[in-house]
Design an enzyme around this catalytic site. Structure first.
Site, PDB file in Angstrom:
ATOM      1  N   THR A  85      -5.351   3.178   6.640  1.00 40.70           N
ATOM      2  CA  THR A  85      -5.083   4.505   6.079  1.00 40.70           C
ATOM      3  C   THR A  85      -5.714   4.639   4.706  1.00 40.70           C
ATOM      4  O   THR A  85      -6.376   5.635   4.401  1.00 40.70           O
ATOM      5  CB  THR A  85      -3.568   4.765   6.000  1.00 40.70           C
ATOM      6  N   ALA A 222      -5.666  -5.024   9.505  1.00 46.76           N
ATOM      7  CA  ALA A 222      -5.375  -6.369  10.005  1.00 46.76           C
ATOM      8  C   ALA A 222      -4.390  -6.375  11.154  1.00 46.76           C
ATOM      9  O   ALA A 222      -4.538  -7.128  12.118  1.00 46.76           O
ATOM     10  CB  ALA A 222      -4.848  -7.236   8.856  1.00 46.76           C
ATOM     11  N   HIS A 223      -3.366  -5.540  11.082  1.00 46.58           N
ATOM     12  CA  HIS A 223      -2.285  -5.655  12.062  1.00 46.58           C
ATOM     13  C   HIS A 223      -2.677  -5.207  13.460  1.00 46.58           C
ATOM     14  O   HIS A 223      -1.969  -5.481  14.429  1.00 46.58           O
ATOM     15  CB  HIS A 223      -1.034  -4.908  11.578  1.00 46.58           C
ATOM     16  N   THR A 259      -4.054  -5.621  -7.766  1.00 49.98           N
ATOM     17  CA  THR A 259      -4.074  -7.053  -7.491  1.00 49.98           C
ATOM     18  C   THR A 259      -4.180  -7.308  -5.996  1.00 49.98           C
ATOM     19  O   THR A 259      -3.409  -6.770  -5.210  1.00 49.98           O
ATOM     20  CB  THR A 259      -2.796  -7.716  -8.045  1.00 49.98           C
ATOM     21  N   CYS A 350       1.839   6.483  14.536  1.00 47.44           N
ATOM     22  CA  CYS A 350       1.910   7.129  13.224  1.00 47.44           C
ATOM     23  C   CYS A 350       2.537   8.509  13.307  1.00 47.44           C
ATOM     24  O   CYS A 350       2.968   9.060  12.302  1.00 47.44           O
ATOM     25  CB  CYS A 350       0.515   7.226  12.618  1.00 47.44           C
TER      26      CYS A 350
END
Length: 402
Positions: A85, A222-223, A259, A350
């Protein structure tokens, strides 16, 4: 809190998220040990001390691994994000705005910059496009054909000298149609526009070769491939104009401040590598399961495939089956299957709590009353033929619920 036991439960919602894979868990394990023993890997990758340098080295290892598996020309083209997203938002807003600025600097400013996308994109693309539209950009939303494909000719007719960005997904998350991205990117470039693709659903289910596709930007999460949630990537081809959307400390070469999630990046890289390594063989296995399930479900009265997916077809993702069930709504179908021990969805997770018909199905021309009965079954590396057969048999119980 609702109790849940995974024992005996058949998970068939892999397009929403894939369970964490063993490869990702192993890669992340060293980062998750509490205490001083983990101070190096748990440090801030932007710190100059030795623990920070160790974290930075781990981050760059993950970046290089992702670049190799995605066939990026260099590791620096991979910008780590919090997910697809964010990557989609950054690409749409960052590329469009930077392209306009670049034209102004070159003395080729356009009064009304133009963006082209499709009506079947994920909301993570459609929403930032609406932001640009409200800011005065002209927007064209291409309609797909009844099977979900965007025609190259339609894009060629839509682009003009004012087009600054084209964004077309690689594969649709609901019906699984795969777009001719390489051809579309070439058309966009010939018109002088940048090209972005949301490749979130494609990764791990089909070859993703960024060099061969010729895109300027691509989004990943990634998921979707068995990595952790909360991490993703934006591919930015070298020298592509880009305006950063997250501002702050200037991390990721000032393209995405914040970070970095070193642990998540390690898990993402491991999951991506595992998915790509088994890609061709696993895709063939899932394609056979897809065809078997379509055949089984089509024999049930009132159940019909949403789009025509021919057996063995590689025009569609190998892991998605999408059907319309007459007389029942998606929410009812999902809850009945859940009660029987099967996890499925009515469409994109979503927007699964939105009771309106899917914008994808509307764009395909599916009537509203039929679209309300949409059901998506999506498979993954742990799905077996036994699971598929059991699900088809469970459909009989769902259709004759008492």
């Amino acid at each position: 809190m609702t109790a849940f036991s995974a024992e005996g439960y058949v998970y068939l919602d892999w397009a929403a998220t894939a369970p964490l894979c063993e490869e990702a868990a192993r890669a992340m394990a060293p980062f998750l040990v509490p205490g001083r023993v983990n101070v190096a890997l748990g440090a801030n990758a932007n710190s100059l001390h030795s623990p920070g340098r160790a974290a930075f080295a781990a981050l760059e290892d993950a970046r290089r691994s992702l670049a190799r598996d995605l066939h990026a020309a260099r590791a620096s083209e991979i910008v780590l994000t919090s997910g697809a997203t964010e990557a989609d938002n950054a690409a749409v807003l960052g590329l469009a705005r930077a392209a306009v600025d670049a034209r102004r600097q070159a003395g080729r400013a356009v009064a009304v910059p133009h963006v082209v996308t499709t009506a079947v994109e994920h909301e993570a693309v459609l929403e930032p496009v609406r932001v640009l539209e409200r800011a005065g950009y002209r927007v064209t939303r291409l309609a797909p054909d009844a099977r979900g494909f965007v025609q190259a000719g339609a894009l060629a007719d839509a682009v003009d000298g004012d087009t600054v960005l084209v964004s077309v997904q690689m594969a649709n998350s609901e019906v699984g149609s795969i777009q001719p991205v390489a051809d579309l990117a070439q058309i966009a470039h010939e018109a002088g526009a940048l090209f972005h693709t949301d490749a979130t659903q494609a990764l791990g289910k089909m070859p993703v070769d960024l060099a061969a596709l010729g895109v300027d930007a691509a989004s990943f999460s990634a998921h979707k491939v068995g990595g952790p949630k909360g991490v993703g990537a934006l591919y930015l081809r070298a020298r592509t104009p880009f305006s950063a959307q997250l501002l702050g400390g200037g991390q990721e070469d000032a393209r995405r401040s914040g970070t970095q999630n070193v642990c998540g990046a390690a898990g993402f890289a491991a999951a991506c590598h595992a998915a790509c390594a088994s890609g061709e063989e696993e895709s063939a296995r899932q394609r056979a399961l897809r065809d078997r399930l379509y055949a089984e479900l089509s024999r049930r009265p009132g159940v019909a495939a949403t789009v025509d997916v021919r057996p063995g077809s590689d025009e569609f993702l190998p892991n998605i089956v999408h059907v319309l069930v007459e007389g029942l709504e998606s929410q009812t179908l999902v809850l009945r299957f859940d009660a029987l021990g099967f996890g499925v969805s009515g469409g994109s997770a979503c927007s699964s709590r939105d009771l309106g018909p899917s914008h994808v199905l509307q764009a395909l021309g599916v009537p509203g009353d039929r679209a309300h009965g949409a059901l998506r079954v999506s498979m993954g590396r742990l799905t077996t033929e036994r699971d598929v057969v059991a699900f088809a048999e469970a459909m009989d119980t769902v259709l004759n619920w008492k």
